[in-house]
Scaffold this active site. Structure first.
Site, PDB file in Angstrom:
ATOM      1  N   HIS A   1      -8.731   0.818  18.397  1.00  0.00           N
ATOM      2  CA  HIS A   1      -8.357   2.032  17.672  1.00  0.00           C
ATOM      3  C   HIS A   1      -9.619   2.722  17.157  1.00  0.00           C
ATOM      4  CE1 HIS A   1      -5.989   4.815  15.462  1.00  0.00           C
ATOM      5  NE2 HIS A   1      -6.390   4.396  14.281  1.00  0.00           N
TER       6      HIS A   1
ATOM      7  N   GLY B   1       0.853  -1.184   0.000  1.00  0.00           N
ATOM      8  CA  GLY B   1       0.000   0.000   0.000  1.00  0.00           C
ATOM      9  C   GLY B   1       0.890   1.236   0.000  1.00  0.00           C
ATOM     10  N   ALA B   2       1.145   1.756  -1.206  1.00  0.00           N
ATOM     11  CA  ALA B   2       2.033   2.924  -1.316  1.00  0.00           C
ATOM     12  C   ALA B   2       1.203   4.204  -1.337  1.00  0.00           C
ATOM     13  CB  ALA B   2       2.902   2.806  -2.562  1.00  0.00           C
TER      14      ALA B   2
HETATM   15  O1  TXD Z   1      -3.535   4.011  13.398  1.00  0.00           O
HETATM   16  C1  TXD Z   1      -3.787   3.433  12.381  1.00  0.00           C
HETATM   17  N1  TXD Z   1      -3.762   2.104  12.336  1.00  0.00           N
HETATM   18  C2  TXD Z   1      -4.133   4.176  11.154  1.00  0.00           C
HETATM   19  C3  TXD Z   1      -4.791   3.460  10.092  1.00  0.00           C
HETATM   20  C4  TXD Z   1      -3.686   5.511  10.945  1.00  0.00           C
HETATM   21  C5  TXD Z   1      -3.816   6.090   9.707  1.00  0.00           C
HETATM   22  C6  TXD Z   1      -4.394   5.405   8.575  1.00  0.00           C
HETATM   23  N2  TXD Z   1      -5.075   4.200   8.921  1.00  0.00           N
HETATM   24  C7  TXD Z   1      -5.542   3.337   7.835  1.00  0.00           C
HETATM   25  O2  TXD Z   1      -4.422   2.929   7.030  1.00  0.00           O
HETATM   26  C8  TXD Z   1      -6.486   3.988   6.851  1.00  0.00           C
HETATM   27  O3  TXD Z   1      -7.802   4.036   7.357  1.00  0.00           O
HETATM   28  C9  TXD Z   1      -6.356   3.037   5.670  1.00  0.00           C
HETATM   29  O4  TXD Z   1      -7.136   1.872   5.903  1.00  0.00           O
HETATM   30  C10 TXD Z   1      -4.867   2.655   5.686  1.00  0.00           C
HETATM   31  C11 TXD Z   1      -4.012   3.421   4.698  1.00  0.00           C
HETATM   32  O5  TXD Z   1      -4.192   4.797   4.878  1.00  0.00           O
HETATM   33  P1  TXD Z   1      -3.649   5.844   3.789  1.00  0.00           P
HETATM   34  O6  TXD Z   1      -3.983   7.187   4.293  1.00  0.00           O
HETATM   35  O7  TXD Z   1      -2.256   5.514   3.426  1.00  0.00           O
HETATM   36  O8  TXD Z   1      -4.593   5.489   2.569  1.00  0.00           O
HETATM   37  P2  TXD Z   1      -4.313   5.736   1.010  1.00  0.00           P
HETATM   38  O9  TXD Z   1      -3.465   6.934   0.824  1.00  0.00           O
HETATM   39  O10 TXD Z   1      -5.657   5.681   0.359  1.00  0.00           O
HETATM   40  O11 TXD Z   1      -3.440   4.480   0.558  1.00  0.00           O
HETATM   41  C12 TXD Z   1      -3.952   3.196   0.454  1.00  0.00           C
HETATM   42  C13 TXD Z   1      -3.174   2.504  -0.638  1.00  0.00           C
HETATM   43  C14 TXD Z   1      -3.427   3.086  -2.040  1.00  0.00           C
HETATM   44  O12 TXD Z   1      -2.200   3.458  -2.650  1.00  0.00           O
HETATM   45  C15 TXD Z   1      -4.105   1.934  -2.780  1.00  0.00           C
HETATM   46  O13 TXD Z   1      -3.778   1.894  -4.174  1.00  0.00           O
HETATM   47  C16 TXD Z   1      -3.515   0.737  -2.056  1.00  0.00           C
HETATM   48  O14 TXD Z   1      -3.559   1.116  -0.694  1.00  0.00           O
HETATM   49  N3  TXD Z   1      -4.262  -0.498  -2.267  1.00  0.00           N
HETATM   50  C17 TXD Z   1      -3.640  -1.671  -2.483  1.00  0.00           C
HETATM   51  N4  TXD Z   1      -2.336  -1.997  -2.522  1.00  0.00           N
HETATM   52  C18 TXD Z   1      -2.032  -3.279  -2.772  1.00  0.00           C
HETATM   53  N5  TXD Z   1      -2.959  -4.245  -2.955  1.00  0.00           N
HETATM   54  C19 TXD Z   1      -4.274  -3.956  -2.891  1.00  0.00           C
HETATM   55  N6  TXD Z   1      -5.176  -4.936  -3.077  1.00  0.00           N
HETATM   56  C20 TXD Z   1      -4.663  -2.615  -2.653  1.00  0.00           C
HETATM   57  N7  TXD Z   1      -5.856  -1.993  -2.547  1.00  0.00           N
HETATM   58  C21 TXD Z   1      -5.598  -0.695  -2.317  1.00  0.00           C
END
Ligand code: TXD
Length: 323
Positions: free
Chosen positions: A186, A20-21
């Site tokens: 959380h 997840g970038a």
């Molecule tokens: O304290 C905590 N645990 C948290 C959790 C604090 C902050 C963010 N929190 C959660 O982390 C948030 O609610 C999300 O569920 C995740 C990721 O947060 P982020 O802000 O980084 O979300 P983005 O910017 O939308 O990035 C998610 C990436 C995006 O690039 C998608 O293309 C990718 O996930 N993605 C995938 N990558 C690989 N494989 C699959 N299947 C896939 N689906 C989406």
């Protein structure tokens, strides 16, 4: 002649794959790279995005003294032989999307990414970041087939950092002087523990009024939502990445730090078969110890409330996931 100085940076050869970038994943990659902790593989399903980020990060590294590589990929084969997988893949909750919908969507993403990544890195440990955190961590553990102490969730380190920040604001002291502790889930049922939060060893309960402590607790409970409301698009990522990096560092370097994390509970705090935020000792590749504190009846009741909500969501997620 140049003096024969020891290298400034010690080269640890662990590899961390961040799945997840997005905002959190890329900020975490930057932290790991800047601290020169490990080789980093950034994986995403979006074509070219992780490659672009990795290239950008590599060029930023040329201003420092780094010894590790960083690559981006859309191919799990490139993540092979990772020691640690950090799962940040998922969708954020959108307007109109129910909790159950998000659990089903992110549950599928987390399960798929864990399964695929473990094919290439069967000896890896896992830190889950994706929300809803406690439920996704349980799911990741279930599909991984790993021993429970090799799978953990990042939330308590972030929630405790938020509590630390808000307590410091109430006290008018540098945030670094405050040590704060938040347990439980959380979400807004998390369990901030003022009794275990101190400034230079002094419990904050002796320095702040109950009202001031309550302000810090309320802002901590809604810390994520406050940032989402301000940003309008997306959520917090700097502090989540910093918190995740502290866990990565302790696990990769085997520091055995005690940090709050979502760990598998099997009897401690009167709870069984769920992941919930508790103080843990994080050592080489695993949760070395789950620490059970002597909670007051009120604190224990708050832990139970937190746990009951996570269990309910877990049942929903498992039902949606298995259907
Ligand atoms: O304290 C905590 N645990 C948290 C959790 C604090 C902050 C963010 N929190 C959660 O982390 C948030 O609610 C999300 O569920 C995740 C990721 O947060 P982020 O802000 O980084 O979300 P983005 O910017 O939308 O990035 C998610 C990436 C995006 O690039 C998608 O293309 C990718 O996930 N993605 C995938 N990558 C690989 N494989 C699959 N299947 C896939 N689906 C989406």
């Amino acid at each position: 002649m140049a003096p024969n100085l020891p290298p400034l940076v010690y080269c640890h050869d662990s590899q961390v794959t961040i799945i997840g970038a997005g905002n959190v994943g890329s900020a975490l990659a930057q932290r790991i790279a800047e601290q020169d902790l490990a080789h980093v593989v950034l994986f995403d399903i979006v074509a070219d995005r992780p490659q672009g980020l990795a290239l950008d990060l590599s060029q930023a590294r040329s201003h420092g003294r780094y010894s590790h590589r960083i690559i981006g990929t859309n191919d799990y084969a490139d993540t092979a032989e990772s020691d640690l997988l950090v799962i940040t893949a998922g969708l954020p909750r959108r307007p109109g999307m129910g909790r159950e919908d998000l659990m089903a969507i992110n549950g599928k993403i987390v399960a798929e990414t864990v399964r695929q990544a473990l094919v290439y890195s069967p000896h890896a440990s896992i830190i889950v970041v994706t929300n809803p955190l406690d439920v996704m961590t349980y799911l990741a553990w279930k599909v991984s087939d790993l021993p429970p102490h090799r799978v953990m969730g990042m939330a308590g380190t972030l929630d405790s950092a938020r509590f630390q920040t808000f307590l410091a604001q109430e006290l008018g002291v540098p945030a670094g002087d405050v040590s704060a502790l938040v347990l439980g889930s959380h979400d807004d049922r998390m369990v901030p523990l003022p009794r275990y939060s101190t400034v230079s060893g002094i419990p904050v309960t002796e320095l702040l009024s109950p009202d001031q402590i309550q302000i810090a607790i309320d802002r901590t409970r809604h810390g994520g939502a406050e940032i989402v409301a301000l940003l309008k698009q997306g959520g917090a990522f700097y502090a989540p990445a910093a918190a995740a990096c502290a866990m990565v560092e302790s696990i990769v370097l085997g520091q055995s730090r005690i940090l709050p994390a979502a760990a598998y509970l099997d009897g401690v705090y009167g709870l069984t078969d769920l992941y919930l935020g508790v103080p843990c000792q994080l050592g080489k590749g695993s949760v070395e110890r789950v620490i059970e504190l002597a909670l007051t009846p009120a604190e224990q009741a708050d832990m139970m409330t937190s746990a009951v909500a996570v269990k309910e969501n877990l049942n929903l997620a498992l039902a949606a996931f298995l259907s």
